[in-house]
Design a protein around this motif. Sequence first.
Motif, PDB file in Angstrom:
ATOM      1  N   GLN A 149       7.417   2.050   9.354  1.00  0.00           N
ATOM      2  CA  GLN A 149       6.561   1.928   7.079  1.00  0.00           C
ATOM      3  C   GLN A 149       5.159   1.747   8.002  1.00  0.00           C
ATOM      4  OE1 GLN A 149       8.419   0.890   3.751  1.00  0.00           O
ATOM      5  NE2 GLN A 149      10.443   1.815   4.801  1.00  0.00           N
ATOM      6  N   VAL A 150       4.416   1.141   6.957  1.00  0.00           N
ATOM      7  CA  VAL A 150       3.029   1.348   6.921  1.00  0.00           C
ATOM      8  C   VAL A 150       2.895   0.094   6.188  1.00  0.00           C
ATOM      9  CG1 VAL A 150       1.809   2.656   6.175  1.00  0.00           C
ATOM     10  CG2 VAL A 150       0.599   1.575   7.767  1.00  0.00           C
ATOM     11  N   ARG A 151       1.916  -1.265   6.364  1.00  0.00           N
ATOM     12  CA  ARG A 151       1.395  -2.582   5.528  1.00  0.00           C
ATOM     13  C   ARG A 151       0.664  -1.537   4.401  1.00  0.00           C
ATOM     14  NH1 ARG A 151       0.853  -7.734   8.203  1.00  0.00           N
ATOM     15  NH2 ARG A 151       2.943  -7.771   8.079  1.00  0.00           N
ATOM     16  N   CYS A 152       0.915  -1.751   3.555  1.00  0.00           N
ATOM     17  CA  CYS A 152      -0.077  -1.286   2.391  1.00  0.00           C
ATOM     18  C   CYS A 152      -0.140  -3.037   1.428  1.00  0.00           C
ATOM     19  CB  CYS A 152       0.280  -0.647   1.537  1.00  0.00           C
ATOM     20  SG  CYS A 152       1.886  -0.867   0.876  1.00  0.00           S
ATOM     21  N   TYR A 153      -0.937  -2.818   0.586  1.00  0.00           N
ATOM     22  CA  TYR A 153      -0.724  -3.723  -0.783  1.00  0.00           C
ATOM     23  C   TYR A 153      -0.876  -3.691  -1.841  1.00  0.00           C
ATOM     24  CZ  TYR A 153      -1.994  -6.963   3.271  1.00  0.00           C
ATOM     25  OH  TYR A 153      -1.751  -7.307   4.100  1.00  0.00           O
ATOM     26  N   ASP A 154      -0.787  -4.253  -2.460  1.00  0.00           N
ATOM     27  CA  ASP A 154      -0.305  -4.494  -4.352  1.00  0.00           C
ATOM     28  C   ASP A 154      -1.692  -4.215  -4.348  1.00  0.00           C
ATOM     29  OD1 ASP A 154      -0.320  -5.108  -6.802  1.00  0.00           O
ATOM     30  OD2 ASP A 154       2.165  -5.139  -6.865  1.00  0.00           O
ATOM     31  N   GLU A 155      -2.473  -3.415  -5.154  1.00  0.00           N
ATOM     32  CA  GLU A 155      -3.577  -3.732  -5.185  1.00  0.00           C
ATOM     33  C   GLU A 155      -3.880  -4.315  -6.712  1.00  0.00           C
ATOM     34  OE1 GLU A 155      -4.773   0.172  -6.203  1.00  0.00           O
ATOM     35  OE2 GLU A 155      -4.120   1.259  -4.465  1.00  0.00           O
ATOM     36  N   ASP A 156      -3.108  -4.516  -7.117  1.00  0.00           N
ATOM     37  CA  ASP A 156      -3.183  -6.117  -8.933  1.00  0.00           C
ATOM     38  C   ASP A 156      -3.331  -7.727  -7.907  1.00  0.00           C
ATOM     39  OD1 ASP A 156      -3.639  -3.951 -10.341  1.00  0.00           O
ATOM     40  OD2 ASP A 156      -1.795  -4.026 -10.621  1.00  0.00           O
ATOM     41  N   THR A 157      -1.996  -7.779  -7.070  1.00  0.00           N
ATOM     42  CA  THR A 157      -1.950  -9.253  -6.558  1.00  0.00           C
ATOM     43  C   THR A 157      -2.046  -9.269  -5.332  1.00  0.00           C
ATOM     44  OG1 THR A 157       0.396  -8.447  -5.816  1.00  0.00           O
ATOM     45  CG2 THR A 157       0.204  -8.815  -8.386  1.00  0.00           C
ATOM     46  N   LEU A 158      -2.564  -8.473  -4.262  1.00  0.00           N
ATOM     47  CA  LEU A 158      -3.343  -8.112  -3.327  1.00  0.00           C
ATOM     48  C   LEU A 158      -2.471  -8.849  -2.309  1.00  0.00           C
ATOM     49  CD1 LEU A 158      -6.465  -9.165  -3.653  1.00  0.00           C
ATOM     50  CD2 LEU A 158      -6.078  -7.374  -3.505  1.00  0.00           C
ATOM     51  N   LEU A 159      -0.875  -8.984  -3.110  1.00  0.00           N
ATOM     52  CA  LEU A 159      -0.109  -8.997  -2.078  1.00  0.00           C
ATOM     53  C   LEU A 159       0.747  -7.891  -1.491  1.00  0.00           C
ATOM     54  CD1 LEU A 159       1.884 -10.969  -4.545  1.00  0.00           C
ATOM     55  CD2 LEU A 159       1.199 -12.027  -2.522  1.00  0.00           C
ATOM     56  N   ALA A 160       1.554  -8.593   0.531  1.00  0.00           N
ATOM     57  CA  ALA A 160       1.083  -6.987   1.223  1.00  0.00           C
ATOM     58  C   ALA A 160       2.692  -6.937   0.649  1.00  0.00           C
ATOM     59  CB  ALA A 160       1.500  -7.912   2.886  1.00  0.00           C
ATOM     60  N   GLY A 161       2.824  -5.552   1.854  1.00  0.00           N
ATOM     61  CA  GLY A 161       4.394  -5.030   0.927  1.00  0.00           C
ATOM     62  C   GLY A 161       4.301  -3.852   2.475  1.00  0.00           C
ATOM     63  N   ARG A 162       5.385  -3.035   2.086  1.00  0.00           N
ATOM     64  CA  ARG A 162       5.637  -1.733   3.110  1.00  0.00           C
ATOM     65  C   ARG A 162       5.691  -0.946   2.588  1.00  0.00           C
ATOM     66  NH1 ARG A 162      10.214  -1.889   6.572  1.00  0.00           N
ATOM     67  NH2 ARG A 162      10.580  -2.791   5.150  1.00  0.00           N
ATOM     68  N   THR A 163       5.406   0.559   3.583  1.00  0.00           N
ATOM     69  CA  THR A 163       5.681   2.122   2.428  1.00  0.00           C
ATOM     70  C   THR A 163       5.529   3.009   3.677  1.00  0.00           C
ATOM     71  OG1 THR A 163       4.572   3.375   1.018  1.00  0.00           O
ATOM     72  CG2 THR A 163       2.962   2.741   2.590  1.00  0.00           C
ATOM     73  N   PRO A 164       6.334   4.291   3.199  1.00  0.00           N
ATOM     74  CA  PRO A 164       6.450   4.927   4.674  1.00  0.00           C
ATOM     75  C   PRO A 164       5.552   5.874   4.778  1.00  0.00           C
ATOM     76  CG  PRO A 164       8.465   4.674   2.884  1.00  0.00           C
ATOM     77  CD  PRO A 164       7.222   4.313   2.046  1.00  0.00           C
ATOM     78  N   ILE A 165       5.508   6.417   6.140  1.00  0.00           N
ATOM     79  CA  ILE A 165       4.371   7.270   6.355  1.00  0.00           C
ATOM     80  C   ILE A 165       5.141   8.307   6.201  1.00  0.00           C
ATOM     81  CG2 ILE A 165       3.181   8.361   8.367  1.00  0.00           C
ATOM     82  CD1 ILE A 165       3.440   5.520   9.639  1.00  0.00           C
ATOM     83  N   VAL A 166       4.041   9.388   5.569  1.00  0.00           N
ATOM     84  CA  VAL A 166       5.480  10.918   4.824  1.00  0.00           C
ATOM     85  C   VAL A 166       3.827  11.451   5.554  1.00  0.00           C
ATOM     86  CG1 VAL A 166       3.953  12.263   2.997  1.00  0.00           C
ATOM     87  CG2 VAL A 166       5.232  10.433   2.629  1.00  0.00           C
ATOM     88  N   ASP A 167       2.883  11.590   6.094  1.00  0.00           N
ATOM     89  CA  ASP A 167       2.935  12.226   7.515  1.00  0.00           C
ATOM     90  C   ASP A 167       1.681  11.857   7.961  1.00  0.00           C
ATOM     91  OD1 ASP A 167       1.753  14.856   8.642  1.00  0.00           O
ATOM     92  OD2 ASP A 167       1.652  16.711   6.860  1.00  0.00           O
TER      93      ASP A 167
END
Length: 411
Positions: A149-167
């Motif tokens: 997955q790719v690292r992404c961020y919660d735009e409210d808290t700015l905490l790091a997360g992960r999200t699947p790549i779709v394309d």
Amino acid sequence: MSTDLPGEPDAPLRFRDDVTVELVKHSASDSDVLWAARVSTAGEQSLEELSKDPERSKGLLNYLMRDRHGSPFEHNSMTFFISAPIFVFREFMRHRAGWCLAGDTEVTLDSGSGDPRPLPIGELHRRWHHGPAAGGATEARDRQTLDSQVRCYDEDTLLAGRTPIVDVLESGVKPLLRITTAAGRTLRCSADHALLTPDGWRKAGELAAGDAVLAGDTTGRAAAALPDPIASVAGDGEEMTYDLSVAGPWHNFLAGGIIVHNSYNEESGRYRELQPVFYVPGQDRKLVQEGRPGKYVFVDGTPEQHKGVVAAMEESYTQSYAAYQEMLAAGVAREVARATLPVGLFSSMYATCNARSLMHFLGLRTQHELARVPSFPQREIEMVGEKMEAAWAELMPLTHAAFNANGRVAP
Ligand SMILES: Cc1cc2nc3c(=O)[nH]c(=O)nc-3n(C[C@H](O)[C@H](O)[C@H](O)COP(=O)(O)OP(=O)(O)OC[C@H]3O[C@@H](n4cnc5c(N)ncnc54)[C@H](O)[C@@H]3O)c2cc1C
């Protein structure tokens, strides 16, 4: 209309003959085009354009459209939520309308175990579309990439997360900017690519030394994102560019250590159970093609043909969705079971674009009496295009009028 799946009262099939398009977010007005154009001749005074009535500058808009001065039409942004059959998205995704990153931009892949890995987006594109190389360590490494997955961020808290790549999308050869930050990060992207800043999303082309971007941790610590001041912004030639489509809920990922927006987010058939919503043609959908390739028209079908088409599609959808459910119930992975589902299944996505790329899309994907270069799109993508156009015309009425007056050719 909806029908219950035999033996599956909890999973009613829905058959739709329409599409959904909602404008969910925008920063787009006629004056955005005007100040961008006036900077050529008025420099700093072009900022006055922001408070002027754009109606007084209709002539300038028309001139820009007619002479195809396209870049002033890029300083705006619209995000649409679109729900439509998968075959519409197959056509939609051909448009490299998105924002763009240079091939050497490192995205932060995070499989959730071990340290995250940086990988140039151009190389990610190769592995994504050509699959794992055969044999040995290279194959294992490529497989690991495709599962990441790719690292992404919660735009409210700015905490790091992960999200699947779709394309992973190739976005075409584009002029690039090089943004360098005080902490030594570098991002090479198109001027319209949106970056997350302490003031919200801003286009790369609007940023200057002294502004800040929000930057993330590329290591296993995954601390919250922090501001990183921009040291310089400079032009950096033209080359092939790329973008990611990531699964929601956040529309961003980490590129060059900086949080960037992505242009397409489609729901993922790997990570969620696909819902039984399927397309059937409405009564007014012309069913019969007459003529030869390159010179044909569509005409209405008979009531019997319409009835037969709807019955055949509903039967096929019902069977394939039942097979999908059976495989899931037997423990088969969603990403495998989905292969049985047809392209008439509805999917949904967010698509972000600017007025210039939208005009190009509309020129090809709608039929219009004012079009100087006629196109013959499939009706269902045209239904999406018509709804996008209606929303855009309300935001930028003068630009829309100039588009029509100049033969609906994108500048
Ligand atoms: C009626 C219709 C029928 C079609 N049939 C088929 C088909 O049978 N098979 C098929 O494969 N596709 C088909 N397509 C898709 C078509 O070939 C294009 O891929 C799609 O319309 C995207 O258009 P585009 O490439 O012009 O624009 P976009 O990707 O939206 O880009 C906009 C513009 O930017 C410029 N640009 C973008 N990327 C590059 C680049 N890498 N190099 C140079 N310039 C670039 C070009 O000027 C381009 O027109 C069809 C499209 C239509 C409208």
